[in-house]
Design an enzyme around this catalytic site. Structure first.
Site, PDB file in Angstrom:
ATOM      1  N   ARG A  64       1.225  -1.388   0.392  1.00 61.78           N
ATOM      2  CA  ARG A  64      -0.371  -0.002   0.020  1.00 61.78           C
ATOM      3  C   ARG A  64       1.305   1.380  -0.023  1.00 61.78           C
ATOM      4  O   ARG A  64       2.217   1.079   0.815  1.00 61.78           O
ATOM      5  CB  ARG A  64      -0.910   0.186   1.956  1.00 61.78           C
ATOM      6  CG  ARG A  64      -2.019  -1.284   1.067  1.00 61.78           C
ATOM      7  CD  ARG A  64      -2.573  -0.890   3.005  1.00 61.78           C
ATOM      8  NE  ARG A  64      -3.863  -2.297   2.491  1.00 61.78           N
ATOM      9  CZ  ARG A  64      -3.582  -3.229   2.813  1.00 61.78           C
ATOM     10  NH1 ARG A  64      -2.666  -4.227   3.244  1.00 61.78           N
ATOM     11  NH2 ARG A  64      -4.653  -4.432   2.918  1.00 61.78           N
ATOM     12  N   LYS A  91      -2.394  -2.121   7.576  1.00 61.46           N
ATOM     13  CA  LYS A  91      -3.840  -2.008   7.986  1.00 61.46           C
ATOM     14  C   LYS A  91      -4.946  -2.980   8.580  1.00 61.46           C
ATOM     15  O   LYS A  91      -5.050  -2.503   9.107  1.00 61.46           O
ATOM     16  CB  LYS A  91      -4.291  -2.067   6.420  1.00 61.46           C
ATOM     17  CG  LYS A  91      -5.923  -1.857   6.499  1.00 61.46           C
ATOM     18  CD  LYS A  91      -6.801  -1.855   5.056  1.00 61.46           C
ATOM     19  CE  LYS A  91      -8.415  -1.347   4.505  1.00 61.46           C
ATOM     20  NZ  LYS A  91      -8.525  -1.755   3.068  1.00 61.46           N
ATOM     21  N   HIS A 154      -1.994   2.782  -5.914  1.00 65.07           N
ATOM     22  CA  HIS A 154      -2.558   2.169  -4.958  1.00 65.07           C
ATOM     23  C   HIS A 154      -2.538   0.971  -5.951  1.00 65.07           C
ATOM     24  O   HIS A 154      -2.572  -0.009  -5.752  1.00 65.07           O
ATOM     25  CB  HIS A 154      -3.731   3.237  -4.608  1.00 65.07           C
ATOM     26  CG  HIS A 154      -3.801   0.990  -3.443  1.00 65.07           C
ATOM     27  ND1 HIS A 154      -4.867   0.595  -4.434  1.00 65.07           N
ATOM     28  CD2 HIS A 154      -4.149   1.428  -2.448  1.00 65.07           C
ATOM     29  CE1 HIS A 154      -5.201  -0.559  -3.147  1.00 65.07           C
ATOM     30  NE2 HIS A 154      -4.754   0.130  -2.038  1.00 65.07           N
ATOM     31  N   ARG A 157      -0.702  -2.444  -6.554  1.00 62.29           N
ATOM     32  CA  ARG A 157      -0.710  -3.882  -6.553  1.00 62.29           C
ATOM     33  C   ARG A 157      -2.466  -4.986  -7.025  1.00 62.29           C
ATOM     34  O   ARG A 157      -2.831  -5.829  -7.170  1.00 62.29           O
ATOM     35  CB  ARG A 157      -2.072  -3.473  -4.784  1.00 62.29           C
ATOM     36  CG  ARG A 157      -1.400  -3.273  -4.360  1.00 62.29           C
ATOM     37  CD  ARG A 157      -1.689  -2.490  -2.597  1.00 62.29           C
ATOM     38  NE  ARG A 157      -2.882  -3.149  -1.823  1.00 62.29           N
ATOM     39  CZ  ARG A 157      -2.195  -4.090  -1.022  1.00 62.29           C
ATOM     40  NH1 ARG A 157      -0.884  -4.491  -1.041  1.00 62.29           N
ATOM     41  NH2 ARG A 157      -3.145  -5.218  -0.042  1.00 62.29           N
ATOM     42  N   HIS A 180      -3.856  -9.337   2.167  1.00 62.28           N
ATOM     43  CA  HIS A 180      -5.127  -9.164   2.273  1.00 62.28           C
ATOM     44  C   HIS A 180      -5.847 -10.566   3.405  1.00 62.28           C
ATOM     45  O   HIS A 180      -5.750 -11.370   3.694  1.00 62.28           O
ATOM     46  CB  HIS A 180      -6.502  -9.858   1.060  1.00 62.28           C
ATOM     47  CG  HIS A 180      -5.941  -8.742  -0.010  1.00 62.28           C
ATOM     48  ND1 HIS A 180      -6.407  -8.845  -1.728  1.00 62.28           N
ATOM     49  CD2 HIS A 180      -5.939  -7.243  -0.024  1.00 62.28           C
ATOM     50  CE1 HIS A 180      -6.428  -7.914  -1.720  1.00 62.28           C
ATOM     51  NE2 HIS A 180      -5.899  -6.418  -1.107  1.00 62.28           N
ATOM     52  N   TYR A 190      -3.351 -15.662  10.275  1.00 65.39           N
ATOM     53  CA  TYR A 190      -2.622 -16.255  10.261  1.00 65.39           C
ATOM     54  C   TYR A 190      -1.116 -15.575  10.739  1.00 65.39           C
ATOM     55  O   TYR A 190      -0.809 -14.426  11.145  1.00 65.39           O
ATOM     56  CB  TYR A 190      -2.474 -15.616   8.223  1.00 65.39           C
ATOM     57  CG  TYR A 190      -2.503 -14.772   8.082  1.00 65.39           C
ATOM     58  CD1 TYR A 190      -1.031 -13.877   7.412  1.00 65.39           C
ATOM     59  CD2 TYR A 190      -3.324 -13.600   7.517  1.00 65.39           C
ATOM     60  CE1 TYR A 190      -1.059 -12.346   7.353  1.00 65.39           C
ATOM     61  CE2 TYR A 190      -2.830 -12.438   7.574  1.00 65.39           C
ATOM     62  CZ  TYR A 190      -1.759 -11.816   7.512  1.00 65.39           C
ATOM     63  OH  TYR A 190      -1.710 -10.833   7.143  1.00 65.39           O
TER      64      TYR A 190
END
Length: 232
Positions: A64, A91, A154, A157, A180, A190
């Site tokens: 990002r 984020k 951005h 991405r 994500h 994760y």
């Protein structure tokens, strides 16, 4: 109306007159031909060296914009060929590892003599203690001739996500590299090192692919899927 203070609801007369606001996708280019053209335009950019290096690194790491601009030298793990982004900058507030391809490392080594004495890899022109502003990156893209609605930082991405999927790369590797979050509550927790060996290979292949796009003159209409097969 329920309390007798009004006989009708005036808002009913506006039904359909005010369309709901819908969030649009940030502008991105997703065809190999245009990606190659953008990479060449970045190489030829004659403005600030810091801005040029930031834009050169962006497609190789596809993080990002805020994560890119706030990159610090202390986060670069040269021995591991990795960039470790701390939770506070992400984020999803989870640590993230960006495997650094040979090309990404070369860009970092090129800019190190220019900015290596300060904390930020891409410092502001006004203060070495502050990161580069997003306005500076967008302004550079506009100076290259990319108008609003065509390309954003951005957007790298989306470019990577689209082309890597079309190249047949594993979706889980791509999504993890994009940092994500999963909608599934279990999978959302994760480990930041998930699929790291596979992601390292993917990121190097992606960097090599970008280099081929930079030097190729792809005919108009040649699809990204066919190009991916041709360049492998």
């Amino acid at each position: 109306i329920a309390t007798g203070r009004a006989e009708s609801n005036p808002v009913e007369h506006l039904r359909g007159a005010l369309p709901p606001h819908r969030e649009g996708h940030l502008a991105a280019i997703t065809t190999p031909k245009e990606v190659g053209e953008l990479l060449r335009a970045i190489d030829a950019y004659s403005g600030s060296n810091v801005v040029r290096f930031a834009l050169k690194l962006a497609p190789y790491v596809f993080v990002r914009p805020g994560e890119l601009r706030q990159c610090e030298w202390a986060e670069i793990k040269w021995d591991k060929r990795e960039w470790h982004i701390p939770e506070r900058k992400m984020k999803a507030r989870q640590k993230h590892i960006v495997p650094l391809s040979r090309q990404a490392l070369e860009i970092l080594m090129e800019i190190y003599p220019l900015t290596g004495r300060g904390p930020f890899v891409f410092p502001s022109v006004r203060s070495a203690m502050r990161p580069l502003s997003n306005v500076a990156l967008l302004a550079a893209l506009r100076r290259m001739g990319y108008e609003q609605g065509t390309v954003t930082v951005h957007g790298f991405r989306s470019t990577a996500s689209t082309l890597l999927n079309e190249m047949g790369k594993n979706r889980d590797w791509i999504e993890r590299q994009l940092a994500h979050g999963e909608r599934d509550g279990v999978r959302a927790c994760y480990n930041y090192a998930d699929y790291l060996p596979q992601r390292k290979l993917m990121m190097q292949e992606w960097a090599d692919y970008l280099d081929r796009l930079r030097t190729s003159r792809v005919a108009s209409g040649f699809g990204s899927e066919q190009l991916g097969l041709a360049l492998r």
